[in-house]
Design a protein around this motif. Sequence first.
Motif, mmCIF file in Angstrom:
data_model
loop_
_atom_site.group_PDB
_atom_site.id
_atom_site.type_symbol
_atom_site.label_atom_id
_atom_site.label_comp_id
_atom_site.label_asym_id
_atom_site.label_seq_id
_atom_site.Cartn_x
_atom_site.Cartn_y
_atom_site.Cartn_z
ATOM 1 N N GLY A 1 0.770 -1.227 0.000
ATOM 2 C CA GLY A 1 0.000 0.000 0.000
ATOM 3 C C GLY A 1 0.800 1.275 0.000
ATOM 4 O O GLY A 1 0.272 2.327 -0.369
ATOM 5 N N HIS A 2 2.080 1.235 0.413
ATOM 6 C CA HIS A 2 2.836 2.486 0.430
ATOM 7 C C HIS A 2 3.194 2.938 -0.981
ATOM 8 O O HIS A 2 3.575 4.089 -1.180
ATOM 9 C CB HIS A 2 4.107 2.338 1.287
ATOM 10 C CG HIS A 2 5.262 1.702 0.578
ATOM 11 N ND1 HIS A 2 5.406 0.335 0.471
ATOM 12 C CD2 HIS A 2 6.337 2.235 -0.065
ATOM 13 C CE1 HIS A 2 6.526 0.061 -0.192
ATOM 14 N NE2 HIS A 2 7.096 1.190 -0.538
ATOM 15 N N HIS A 3 3.042 2.047 -1.992
ATOM 16 C CA HIS A 3 3.192 2.464 -3.391
ATOM 17 C C HIS A 3 1.893 3.150 -3.788
ATOM 18 O O HIS A 3 0.955 2.515 -4.249
ATOM 19 C CB HIS A 3 3.441 1.261 -4.300
ATOM 20 C CG HIS A 3 4.742 0.582 -4.065
ATOM 21 N ND1 HIS A 3 5.950 1.230 -4.182
ATOM 22 C CD2 HIS A 3 5.035 -0.682 -3.707
ATOM 23 C CE1 HIS A 3 6.942 0.385 -3.915
ATOM 24 N NE2 HIS A 3 6.410 -0.780 -3.617
ATOM 25 N N ALA A 4 1.836 4.447 -3.637
ATOM 26 C CA ALA A 4 0.551 5.150 -3.755
ATOM 27 C C ALA A 4 0.402 5.926 -5.045
ATOM 28 O O ALA A 4 -0.379 6.852 -5.118
ATOM 29 C CB ALA A 4 0.376 6.078 -2.565
ATOM 30 N N ASP A 5 1.153 5.626 -6.074
ATOM 31 C CA ASP A 5 0.979 6.370 -7.320
ATOM 32 C C ASP A 5 1.148 5.459 -8.521
ATOM 33 O O ASP A 5 1.270 4.239 -8.401
ATOM 34 C CB ASP A 5 1.950 7.561 -7.389
ATOM 35 C CG ASP A 5 3.411 7.139 -7.292
ATOM 36 O OD1 ASP A 5 3.713 6.006 -7.707
ATOM 37 O OD2 ASP A 5 4.227 7.930 -6.813
ATOM 38 N N GLY A 6 1.115 6.089 -9.684
ATOM 39 C CA GLY A 6 1.192 5.344 -10.931
ATOM 40 C C GLY A 6 2.533 4.727 -11.200
ATOM 41 O O GLY A 6 2.728 4.120 -12.260
ATOM 42 N N GLY A 7 3.490 4.863 -10.286
ATOM 43 C CA GLY A 7 4.774 4.199 -10.469
ATOM 44 C C GLY A 7 4.636 2.697 -10.555
ATOM 45 O O GLY A 7 5.509 2.008 -11.098
ATOM 46 N N ILE A 8 3.540 2.155 -10.009
ATOM 47 C CA ILE A 8 3.293 0.709 -10.099
ATOM 48 C C ILE A 8 3.156 0.304 -11.561
ATOM 49 O O ILE A 8 3.670 -0.720 -11.989
ATOM 50 C CB ILE A 8 2.034 0.328 -9.302
ATOM 51 C CG1 ILE A 8 2.225 0.677 -7.822
ATOM 52 C CG2 ILE A 8 1.707 -1.148 -9.459
ATOM 53 C CD1 ILE A 8 0.971 0.527 -6.990
ATOM 54 N N PHE A 9 2.454 1.129 -12.338
ATOM 55 C CA PHE A 9 2.319 0.825 -13.762
ATOM 56 C C PHE A 9 3.650 0.952 -14.481
ATOM 57 O O PHE A 9 3.975 0.138 -15.347
ATOM 58 C CB PHE A 9 1.299 1.759 -14.413
ATOM 59 C CG PHE A 9 1.213 1.614 -15.906
ATOM 60 C CD1 PHE A 9 0.650 0.487 -16.470
ATOM 61 C CD2 PHE A 9 1.717 2.604 -16.746
ATOM 62 C CE1 PHE A 9 0.582 0.342 -17.850
ATOM 63 C CE2 PHE A 9 1.647 2.467 -18.122
ATOM 64 C CZ PHE A 9 1.074 1.337 -18.673
ATOM 65 N N ALA A 10 4.438 1.964 -14.128
ATOM 66 C CA ALA A 10 5.717 2.192 -14.805
ATOM 67 C C ALA A 10 6.636 0.984 -14.685
ATOM 68 O O ALA A 10 7.418 0.705 -15.598
ATOM 69 C CB ALA A 10 6.396 3.438 -14.239
ATOM 70 N N THR A 11 6.548 0.270 -13.571
ATOM 71 C CA THR A 11 7.421 -0.898 -13.356
ATOM 72 C C THR A 11 6.717 -2.216 -13.654
ATOM 73 O O THR A 11 7.306 -3.283 -13.454
ATOM 74 C CB THR A 11 7.919 -0.920 -11.903
ATOM 75 O OG1 THR A 11 6.789 -0.947 -11.011
ATOM 76 C CG2 THR A 11 8.760 0.315 -11.600
ATOM 77 N N SER A 12 5.475 -2.156 -14.122
ATOM 78 C CA SER A 12 4.716 -3.391 -14.371
ATOM 79 C C SER A 12 5.207 -4.095 -15.625
ATOM 80 O O SER A 12 5.790 -3.480 -16.527
ATOM 81 C CB SER A 12 3.229 -3.072 -14.510
ATOM 82 O OG SER A 12 2.993 -2.347 -15.705
ATOM 83 N N ASN A 13 4.930 -5.394 -15.687
ATOM 84 C CA ASN A 13 5.331 -6.140 -16.883
ATOM 85 C C ASN A 13 4.492 -5.741 -18.093
ATOM 86 O O ASN A 13 4.924 -5.896 -19.236
ATOM 87 C CB ASN A 13 5.240 -7.656 -16.644
ATOM 88 C CG ASN A 13 3.909 -8.087 -16.066
ATOM 89 O OD1 ASN A 13 2.946 -7.325 -16.054
ATOM 90 N ND2 ASN A 13 3.848 -9.316 -15.582
ATOM 91 N N LEU A 14 3.291 -5.188 -17.873
ATOM 92 C CA LEU A 14 2.492 -4.695 -18.997
ATOM 93 C C LEU A 14 3.183 -3.505 -19.654
ATOM 94 O O LEU A 14 3.329 -3.462 -20.883
ATOM 95 C CB LEU A 14 1.098 -4.293 -18.525
ATOM 96 C CG LEU A 14 0.213 -3.625 -19.591
ATOM 97 C CD1 LEU A 14 -0.095 -4.595 -20.723
ATOM 98 C CD2 LEU A 14 -1.077 -3.104 -18.976
ATOM 99 N N GLN B 1 6.311 -2.673 -19.517
ATOM 100 C CA GLN B 1 7.557 -3.140 -20.133
ATOM 101 C C GLN B 1 7.284 -3.828 -21.461
ATOM 102 O O GLN B 1 8.017 -3.630 -22.444
ATOM 103 C CB GLN B 1 8.273 -4.079 -19.169
ATOM 104 C CG GLN B 1 8.776 -3.398 -17.904
ATOM 105 C CD GLN B 1 9.334 -4.364 -16.887
ATOM 106 O OE1 GLN B 1 9.460 -5.552 -17.150
ATOM 107 N NE2 GLN B 1 9.654 -3.863 -15.698
ATOM 108 N N ALA B 2 6.208 -4.639 -21.513
ATOM 109 C CA ALA B 2 5.873 -5.329 -22.761
ATOM 110 C C ALA B 2 5.465 -4.332 -23.844
ATOM 111 O O ALA B 2 5.792 -4.510 -25.024
ATOM 112 C CB ALA B 2 4.740 -6.329 -22.508
ATOM 113 N N ILE B 3 4.762 -3.265 -23.445
ATOM 114 C CA ILE B 3 4.370 -2.232 -24.412
ATOM 115 C C ILE B 3 5.598 -1.513 -24.947
ATOM 116 O O ILE B 3 5.746 -1.316 -26.156
ATOM 117 C CB ILE B 3 3.388 -1.235 -23.766
ATOM 118 C CG1 ILE B 3 2.052 -1.912 -23.461
ATOM 119 C CG2 ILE B 3 3.164 -0.034 -24.684
ATOM 120 C CD1 ILE B 3 1.079 -1.047 -22.692
#
Length: 411
Positions: A218-231, A233-235
Amino acid sequence: MSTVSTLAAACAALIILKKRRKRKRQMWVKNVFLRREEQSVYKVLMAELREEDEAMYKNFVRVTPEGFDLLLGKISQAIKKQDTVMRKSISCGERLALTLRFLATGDTYSSLSYLFRIPVCTISKIIPEVCSAILECLKDYFKVPTTEDEWLKIAGEFSSQWDFPNCIGALDGKHIHIQAPAKTGSLYFNYKGTFSIVLLALVDANYKFLYTNIGAPGHHADGGIFATSNLNQAIEQKKLNIPNARPLPGRHMKIPYVIVADDAFALQANLMKPFKHQTLNGMKRVYNYRLSRARRIVENAFGMAAARFRILLRSIELPPEKVKLIVGTICVLHNFLLSTSGTVYAPPGTCDRDVNGIFEPGSWRNGTNIPFLDLQPTQGRNYSTNARVIRNEFKEYFVAEGEVPWQYKCI
Protein backbone atom coordinates in the motif's frame (compact mmCIF):
# COMPACT_ATOMS: atom_id res chain seq x y z
CA MET A 1 18.87 -49.54 40.64
CA SER A 2 17.63 -50.05 44.23
CA THR A 3 14.46 -51.91 45.12
CA VAL A 4 12.89 -48.64 46.35
CA SER A 5 13.60 -46.86 43.05
CA THR A 6 12.18 -49.75 41.04
CA LEU A 7 9.03 -49.78 43.13
CA ALA A 8 8.60 -46.01 42.78
CA ALA A 9 8.96 -46.22 39.02
CA ALA A 10 6.39 -49.00 38.84
CA CYS A 11 3.92 -46.98 40.94
CA ALA A 12 4.39 -43.94 38.75
CA ALA A 13 3.76 -45.99 35.61
CA LEU A 14 0.61 -47.47 37.15
CA ILE A 15 -0.74 -44.01 38.03
CA ILE A 16 -0.14 -42.72 34.49
CA LEU A 17 -1.89 -45.78 33.04
CA LYS A 18 -4.97 -45.24 35.26
CA LYS A 19 -5.17 -41.58 34.25
CA ARG A 20 -5.08 -42.50 30.58
CA ARG A 21 -7.91 -44.97 31.06
CA LYS A 22 -10.01 -42.36 32.83
CA ARG A 23 -9.35 -39.65 30.24
CA LYS A 24 -12.41 -38.96 28.13
CA ARG A 25 -11.88 -39.90 24.54
CA GLN A 26 -11.86 -36.86 22.21
CA MET A 27 -14.07 -36.86 19.11
CA TRP A 28 -12.24 -36.89 15.79
CA VAL A 29 -15.02 -34.74 14.24
CA LYS A 30 -17.68 -32.83 16.15
CA ASN A 31 -21.19 -34.19 15.82
CA VAL A 32 -22.44 -30.91 14.32
CA PHE A 33 -20.10 -31.46 11.37
CA LEU A 34 -21.07 -35.11 11.02
CA ARG A 35 -24.60 -34.01 10.20
CA ARG A 36 -23.40 -31.96 7.23
CA GLU A 37 -24.79 -34.41 4.67
CA GLU A 38 -28.35 -33.92 5.90
CA GLN A 39 -28.39 -30.38 7.30
CA SER A 40 -25.78 -28.16 5.67
CA VAL A 41 -26.81 -25.01 3.84
CA TYR A 42 -25.67 -26.56 0.55
CA LYS A 43 -27.81 -29.67 0.99
CA VAL A 44 -30.88 -27.89 2.34
CA LEU A 45 -31.12 -24.14 1.70
CA MET A 46 -29.41 -24.01 -1.69
CA ALA A 47 -31.41 -27.00 -2.91
CA GLU A 48 -34.63 -25.25 -1.89
CA LEU A 49 -33.61 -21.97 -3.50
CA ARG A 50 -32.63 -23.75 -6.72
CA GLU A 51 -36.17 -25.10 -7.00
CA GLU A 52 -38.18 -22.21 -5.56
CA ASP A 53 -36.42 -18.85 -5.88
CA GLU A 54 -33.67 -18.30 -8.44
CA ALA A 55 -33.22 -14.64 -7.46
CA MET A 56 -32.41 -15.59 -3.86
CA TYR A 57 -30.08 -18.35 -5.09
CA LYS A 58 -28.23 -15.80 -7.22
CA ASN A 59 -28.02 -13.40 -4.29
CA PHE A 60 -26.60 -16.14 -2.06
CA VAL A 61 -23.70 -17.22 -4.30
CA ARG A 62 -23.75 -14.45 -6.96
CA VAL A 63 -24.47 -16.85 -9.83
CA THR A 64 -27.63 -18.45 -11.18
CA PRO A 65 -28.14 -22.22 -10.83
CA GLU A 66 -27.13 -22.59 -14.48
CA GLY A 67 -24.05 -20.46 -13.95
CA PHE A 68 -23.12 -22.44 -10.86
CA ASP A 69 -23.40 -25.71 -12.79
CA LEU A 70 -21.33 -24.33 -15.67
CA LEU A 71 -18.59 -23.12 -13.33
CA LEU A 72 -18.66 -26.36 -11.37
CA GLY A 73 -18.26 -28.37 -14.56
CA LYS A 74 -15.14 -26.41 -15.47
CA ILE A 75 -13.34 -26.79 -12.13
CA SER A 76 -14.70 -30.02 -10.63
CA GLN A 77 -11.79 -32.19 -11.75
CA ALA A 78 -9.33 -29.75 -10.19
CA ILE A 79 -11.03 -29.65 -6.76
CA LYS A 80 -12.36 -33.21 -6.47
CA LYS A 81 -11.18 -35.24 -3.47
CA GLN A 82 -11.14 -39.01 -2.89
CA ASP A 83 -13.51 -40.72 -0.46
CA THR A 84 -11.75 -42.92 2.10
CA VAL A 85 -12.78 -45.81 4.35
CA MET A 86 -12.68 -43.36 7.26
CA ARG A 87 -14.96 -40.66 5.86
CA LYS A 88 -16.66 -39.27 2.78
CA SER A 89 -15.01 -36.28 1.12
CA ILE A 90 -16.64 -32.86 0.88
CA SER A 91 -18.30 -32.64 -2.52
CA CYS A 92 -17.13 -30.34 -5.31
CA GLY A 93 -20.43 -28.47 -5.19
CA GLU A 94 -20.05 -27.75 -1.47
CA ARG A 95 -16.49 -26.55 -1.99
CA LEU A 96 -17.52 -24.16 -4.76
CA ALA A 97 -20.59 -22.89 -2.88
CA LEU A 98 -18.50 -22.24 0.23
CA THR A 99 -15.93 -20.25 -1.78
CA LEU A 100 -18.52 -18.21 -3.67
CA ARG A 101 -20.32 -17.36 -0.43
CA PHE A 102 -17.02 -16.24 1.09
CA LEU A 103 -16.31 -13.98 -1.90
CA ALA A 104 -19.86 -12.67 -1.90
CA THR A 105 -19.87 -11.64 1.76
CA GLY A 106 -16.37 -11.71 3.25
CA ASP A 107 -17.79 -13.65 6.21
CA THR A 108 -15.22 -15.05 8.62
CA TYR A 109 -14.21 -18.68 8.42
CA SER A 110 -15.92 -19.23 11.78
CA SER A 111 -19.23 -17.89 10.47
CA LEU A 112 -19.00 -20.04 7.35
CA SER A 113 -18.18 -23.04 9.53
CA TYR A 114 -21.56 -22.81 11.26
CA LEU A 115 -23.35 -22.21 7.97
CA PHE A 116 -21.80 -25.05 5.97
CA ARG A 117 -20.99 -27.40 8.90
CA ILE A 118 -17.35 -27.60 7.87
CA PRO A 119 -14.47 -27.12 10.37
CA VAL A 120 -12.53 -23.86 10.19
CA CYS A 121 -9.26 -25.68 9.56
CA THR A 122 -10.81 -27.37 6.52
CA ILE A 123 -12.33 -24.14 5.20
CA SER A 124 -8.91 -22.49 5.36
CA LYS A 125 -7.66 -25.13 2.89
CA ILE A 126 -10.74 -25.34 0.66
CA ILE A 127 -11.04 -21.66 -0.26
CA PRO A 128 -7.45 -21.20 -1.55
CA GLU A 129 -7.68 -24.50 -3.43
CA VAL A 130 -10.92 -23.53 -5.17
CA CYS A 131 -9.63 -20.02 -5.96
CA SER A 132 -6.49 -21.52 -7.53
CA ALA A 133 -8.63 -23.90 -9.59
CA ILE A 134 -10.81 -21.02 -10.84
CA LEU A 135 -7.75 -19.03 -11.88
CA GLU A 136 -6.32 -21.99 -13.77
CA CYS A 137 -9.49 -23.35 -15.37
CA LEU A 138 -10.91 -19.98 -16.44
CA LYS A 139 -7.69 -18.44 -17.72
CA ASP A 140 -9.10 -18.27 -21.26
CA TYR A 141 -11.57 -15.64 -20.03
CA PHE A 142 -8.75 -13.42 -18.81
CA LYS A 143 -5.77 -12.64 -21.00
CA VAL A 144 -3.91 -9.71 -22.47
CA PRO A 145 -4.47 -9.39 -26.25
CA THR A 146 -1.42 -10.41 -28.25
CA THR A 147 -2.49 -9.85 -31.86
CA GLU A 148 -3.07 -6.69 -33.86
CA ASP A 149 -6.63 -7.72 -34.69
CA GLU A 150 -7.51 -8.12 -31.01
CA TRP A 151 -6.22 -4.63 -30.20
CA LEU A 152 -8.01 -3.12 -33.20
CA LYS A 153 -11.28 -4.70 -32.05
CA ILE A 154 -10.88 -3.10 -28.61
CA ALA A 155 -9.98 0.26 -30.17
CA GLY A 156 -13.00 0.08 -32.44
CA GLU A 157 -15.29 -0.52 -29.46
CA PHE A 158 -13.85 2.44 -27.54
CA SER A 159 -14.37 4.62 -30.61
CA SER A 160 -17.95 3.51 -31.34
CA GLN A 161 -19.19 3.18 -27.74
CA TRP A 162 -17.25 5.93 -25.97
CA ASP A 163 -16.16 8.30 -28.77
CA PHE A 164 -12.46 7.96 -28.02
CA PRO A 165 -10.46 6.66 -31.02
CA ASN A 166 -7.03 5.03 -30.87
CA CYS A 167 -7.77 3.80 -27.32
CA ILE A 168 -6.88 0.24 -26.30
CA GLY A 169 -7.89 0.28 -22.64
CA ALA A 170 -8.78 2.21 -19.50
CA LEU A 171 -6.33 1.99 -16.59
CA ASP A 172 -6.85 2.55 -12.89
CA GLY A 173 -5.77 1.23 -9.52
CA LYS A 174 -7.43 0.75 -6.16
CA HIS A 175 -6.28 -0.10 -2.67
CA ILE A 176 -7.70 -3.33 -1.22
CA HIS A 177 -7.87 -3.05 2.56
CA ILE A 178 -6.18 -5.80 4.57
CA GLN A 179 -5.26 -6.44 8.18
CA ALA A 180 -1.77 -5.31 9.13
CA PRO A 181 0.61 -8.14 8.10
CA ALA A 182 2.95 -9.33 10.83
CA LYS A 183 6.53 -8.03 10.86
CA THR A 184 6.14 -5.75 7.83
CA GLY A 185 6.41 -2.36 9.53
CA SER A 186 4.96 0.39 7.34
CA LEU A 187 5.33 -1.53 4.07
CA TYR A 188 1.57 -1.93 3.58
CA PHE A 189 0.64 1.38 5.24
CA ASN A 190 -1.04 3.65 2.69
CA TYR A 191 -1.48 7.43 2.45
CA LYS A 192 -4.89 7.26 4.15
CA GLY A 193 -3.52 5.58 7.25
CA THR A 194 -4.79 2.05 6.61
CA PHE A 195 -3.12 -1.14 5.40
CA SER A 196 -3.64 -2.33 1.85
CA ILE A 197 -2.40 -3.98 -1.30
CA VAL A 198 -2.90 -2.37 -4.72
CA LEU A 199 -5.04 -3.71 -7.55
CA LEU A 200 -3.96 -2.19 -10.88
CA ALA A 201 -6.18 -3.07 -13.84
CA LEU A 202 -6.57 -2.44 -17.55
CA VAL A 203 -10.16 -2.78 -18.81
CA ASP A 204 -11.67 -2.96 -22.29
CA ALA A 205 -14.70 -1.05 -23.57
CA ASN A 206 -17.08 -3.74 -22.28
CA TYR A 207 -15.94 -3.64 -18.62
CA LYS A 208 -13.79 -6.78 -18.86
CA PHE A 209 -10.36 -6.97 -17.26
CA LEU A 210 -7.56 -7.32 -19.79
CA TYR A 211 -4.70 -7.18 -17.31
CA THR A 212 -4.23 -6.95 -13.55
CA ASN A 213 -1.25 -6.34 -11.32
CA ILE A 214 -2.21 -7.35 -7.78
CA GLY A 215 -0.24 -7.23 -4.57
CA ALA A 216 1.94 -4.13 -4.56
CA PRO A 217 2.23 -2.92 -0.92
CA GLY A 218 0.00 0.00 0.00
CA HIS A 219 2.84 2.49 0.43
CA HIS A 220 3.19 2.46 -3.39
CA ALA A 221 0.55 5.15 -3.76
CA ASP A 222 0.98 6.37 -7.32
CA GLY A 223 1.19 5.34 -10.93
CA GLY A 224 4.77 4.20 -10.47
CA ILE A 225 3.29 0.71 -10.10
CA PHE A 226 2.32 0.82 -13.76
CA ALA A 227 5.72 2.19 -14.81
CA THR A 228 7.42 -0.90 -13.36
CA SER A 229 4.72 -3.39 -14.37
CA ASN A 230 5.33 -6.14 -16.88
CA LEU A 231 2.49 -4.70 -19.00
CA ASN A 232 4.28 -1.36 -19.43
CA GLN A 233 7.56 -3.14 -20.13
CA ALA A 234 5.87 -5.33 -22.76
CA ILE A 235 4.37 -2.23 -24.41
CA GLU A 236 7.69 -0.40 -24.47
CA GLN A 237 9.48 -3.46 -25.85
CA LYS A 238 6.74 -3.92 -28.50
CA LYS A 239 5.95 -7.48 -27.44
CA LEU A 240 2.14 -7.22 -27.61
CA ASN A 241 1.71 -6.50 -31.34
CA ILE A 242 -0.13 -3.25 -30.70
CA PRO A 243 -0.91 -1.67 -34.11
CA ASN A 244 1.39 1.02 -35.45
CA ALA A 245 0.57 4.69 -34.97
CA ARG A 246 -2.09 6.10 -37.24
CA PRO A 247 -3.97 9.39 -37.58
CA LEU A 248 -7.17 10.12 -35.73
CA PRO A 249 -10.22 10.06 -38.06
CA GLY A 250 -10.07 12.96 -40.53
CA ARG A 251 -6.61 14.14 -39.43
CA HIS A 252 -3.05 13.64 -40.69
CA MET A 253 -0.68 13.36 -37.73
CA LYS A 254 0.11 9.77 -36.80
CA ILE A 255 -0.28 9.06 -33.10
CA PRO A 256 0.10 5.79 -31.19
CA TYR A 257 -2.69 3.74 -29.69
CA VAL A 258 -3.08 4.87 -26.10
CA ILE A 259 -4.39 3.90 -22.68
CA VAL A 260 -6.59 6.39 -20.83
CA ALA A 261 -6.01 7.01 -17.12
CA ASP A 262 -6.50 9.58 -14.36
CA ASP A 263 -4.19 11.87 -12.38
CA ALA A 264 -2.62 8.96 -10.50
CA PHE A 265 -0.48 8.20 -13.57
CA ALA A 266 2.24 10.01 -15.44
CA LEU A 267 1.59 11.28 -18.93
CA GLN A 268 3.34 9.13 -21.54
CA ALA A 269 3.18 8.77 -25.29
CA ASN A 270 1.01 5.67 -24.85
CA LEU A 271 -0.86 6.84 -21.74
CA MET A 272 -3.19 9.84 -21.75
CA LYS A 273 -4.25 11.64 -18.53
CA PRO A 274 -6.29 14.82 -17.88
CA PHE A 275 -4.98 18.36 -17.94
CA LYS A 276 -4.50 19.91 -14.52
CA HIS A 277 -7.56 21.76 -13.30
CA GLN A 278 -5.56 24.91 -12.53
CA THR A 279 -4.83 25.52 -16.22
CA LEU A 280 -8.09 24.58 -17.91
CA ASN A 281 -9.54 26.48 -20.87
CA GLY A 282 -12.45 25.48 -23.08
CA MET A 283 -10.54 23.02 -25.28
CA LYS A 284 -8.85 21.39 -22.30
CA ARG A 285 -12.18 21.01 -20.53
CA VAL A 286 -13.59 19.21 -23.56
CA TYR A 287 -10.56 16.92 -23.67
CA ASN A 288 -10.87 16.14 -19.93
CA TYR A 289 -14.56 15.33 -20.30
CA ARG A 290 -14.01 13.04 -23.28
CA LEU A 291 -11.13 11.26 -21.54
CA SER A 292 -13.15 10.92 -18.32
CA ARG A 293 -16.06 9.45 -20.27
CA ALA A 294 -13.83 6.70 -21.66
CA ARG A 295 -11.84 6.21 -18.46
CA ARG A 296 -15.01 5.73 -16.39
CA ILE A 297 -15.21 2.20 -17.81
CA VAL A 298 -12.55 0.92 -15.43
CA GLU A 299 -14.22 2.62 -12.46
CA ASN A 300 -17.43 0.82 -13.36
CA ALA A 301 -15.64 -2.52 -13.68
CA PHE A 302 -14.25 -2.12 -10.14
CA GLY A 303 -17.64 -1.02 -8.82
CA MET A 304 -19.50 -3.86 -10.50
CA ALA A 305 -17.10 -6.48 -9.11
CA ALA A 306 -17.29 -4.99 -5.61
CA ALA A 307 -21.09 -4.82 -5.68
CA ARG A 308 -21.24 -8.54 -6.48
CA PHE A 309 -18.27 -9.77 -4.43
CA ARG A 310 -18.50 -7.60 -1.35
CA ILE A 311 -15.44 -9.01 0.34
CA LEU A 312 -13.68 -6.25 -1.61
CA LEU A 313 -15.48 -3.63 0.47
CA ARG A 314 -14.15 -5.04 3.74
CA SER A 315 -10.75 -5.30 5.34
CA ILE A 316 -9.67 -8.82 4.40
CA GLU A 317 -8.18 -10.58 7.42
CA LEU A 318 -5.76 -12.82 5.56
CA PRO A 319 -2.05 -12.65 4.63
CA PRO A 320 -1.24 -10.56 1.52
CA GLU A 321 -0.52 -13.60 -0.67
CA LYS A 322 -3.96 -15.06 0.02
CA VAL A 323 -5.61 -11.68 -0.51
CA LYS A 324 -3.85 -11.49 -3.87
CA LEU A 325 -5.28 -14.91 -4.78
CA ILE A 326 -8.79 -13.86 -3.75
CA VAL A 327 -8.72 -10.59 -5.69
CA GLY A 328 -7.38 -12.34 -8.78
CA THR A 329 -10.16 -14.92 -8.55
CA ILE A 330 -12.81 -12.18 -8.40
CA CYS A 331 -11.38 -10.51 -11.52
CA VAL A 332 -11.50 -13.81 -13.43
CA LEU A 333 -15.04 -14.58 -12.21
CA HIS A 334 -16.10 -11.07 -13.27
CA ASN A 335 -14.95 -11.74 -16.84
CA PHE A 336 -16.43 -15.25 -16.85
CA LEU A 337 -19.84 -14.05 -15.70
CA LEU A 338 -19.89 -11.13 -18.15
CA SER A 339 -19.06 -13.56 -20.97
CA THR A 340 -21.50 -16.33 -20.04
CA SER A 341 -24.40 -14.48 -18.40
CA GLY A 342 -23.80 -10.78 -18.91
CA THR A 343 -27.41 -9.59 -18.63
CA VAL A 344 -27.87 -11.60 -15.43
CA TYR A 345 -24.58 -10.60 -13.82
CA ALA A 346 -24.90 -6.99 -14.95
CA PRO A 347 -28.54 -6.26 -15.85
CA PRO A 348 -29.44 -2.97 -17.59
CA GLY A 349 -28.76 -0.03 -15.32
CA THR A 350 -25.88 -1.67 -13.46
CA CYS A 351 -23.23 0.56 -15.02
CA ASP A 352 -23.09 4.32 -15.45
CA ARG A 353 -24.72 5.63 -18.61
CA ASP A 354 -23.62 8.72 -20.52
CA VAL A 355 -25.81 9.09 -23.59
CA ASN A 356 -25.68 12.41 -25.47
CA GLY A 357 -24.31 14.10 -22.39
CA ILE A 358 -26.96 12.83 -20.00
CA PHE A 359 -25.28 11.02 -17.12
CA GLU A 360 -27.13 8.32 -15.18
CA PRO A 361 -25.23 6.65 -12.31
CA GLY A 362 -25.17 2.86 -12.29
CA SER A 363 -26.93 0.80 -9.66
CA TRP A 364 -23.57 -0.54 -8.46
CA ARG A 365 -23.12 2.79 -6.69
CA ASN A 366 -26.07 2.03 -4.42
CA GLY A 367 -24.91 0.69 -1.09
CA THR A 368 -21.20 1.15 -1.79
CA ASN A 369 -20.66 4.31 0.21
CA ILE A 370 -17.21 3.09 1.24
CA PRO A 371 -15.63 2.32 -2.16
CA PHE A 372 -12.12 1.31 -2.95
CA LEU A 373 -9.46 3.79 -1.95
CA ASP A 374 -8.11 5.51 -5.07
CA LEU A 375 -4.43 5.73 -5.90
CA GLN A 376 -2.73 8.93 -4.84
CA PRO A 377 -2.35 11.51 -7.66
CA THR A 378 1.16 12.00 -8.99
CA GLN A 379 2.96 15.25 -8.28
CA GLY A 380 5.60 17.14 -10.21
CA ARG A 381 6.14 14.71 -13.08
CA ASN A 382 8.11 15.84 -16.14
CA TYR A 383 6.39 14.83 -19.38
CA SER A 384 8.14 14.21 -22.64
CA THR A 385 7.58 16.61 -25.52
CA ASN A 386 6.17 13.75 -27.58
CA ALA A 387 3.57 12.95 -24.91
CA ARG A 388 2.49 16.59 -24.78
CA VAL A 389 2.16 16.73 -28.57
CA ILE A 390 0.03 13.58 -28.64
CA ARG A 391 -2.28 14.88 -25.91
CA ASN A 392 -2.66 18.19 -27.74
CA GLU A 393 -3.57 16.31 -30.92
CA PHE A 394 -6.40 14.58 -29.05
CA LYS A 395 -7.45 17.93 -27.59
CA GLU A 396 -7.70 19.55 -31.01
CA TYR A 397 -9.45 16.53 -32.52
CA PHE A 398 -12.20 16.62 -29.89
CA VAL A 399 -13.17 20.20 -30.83
CA ALA A 400 -12.84 19.66 -34.59
CA GLU A 401 -13.30 16.43 -36.56
CA GLY A 402 -14.18 14.45 -33.41
CA GLU A 403 -16.60 16.97 -31.94
CA VAL A 404 -19.93 15.75 -30.55
CA PRO A 405 -22.63 18.42 -30.12
CA TRP A 406 -23.51 17.60 -26.52
CA GLN A 407 -19.98 17.79 -25.11
CA TYR A 408 -20.13 21.52 -24.35
CA LYS A 409 -23.02 21.26 -21.92
CA CYS A 410 -21.01 18.67 -19.95
CA ILE A 411 -17.96 20.81 -19.26
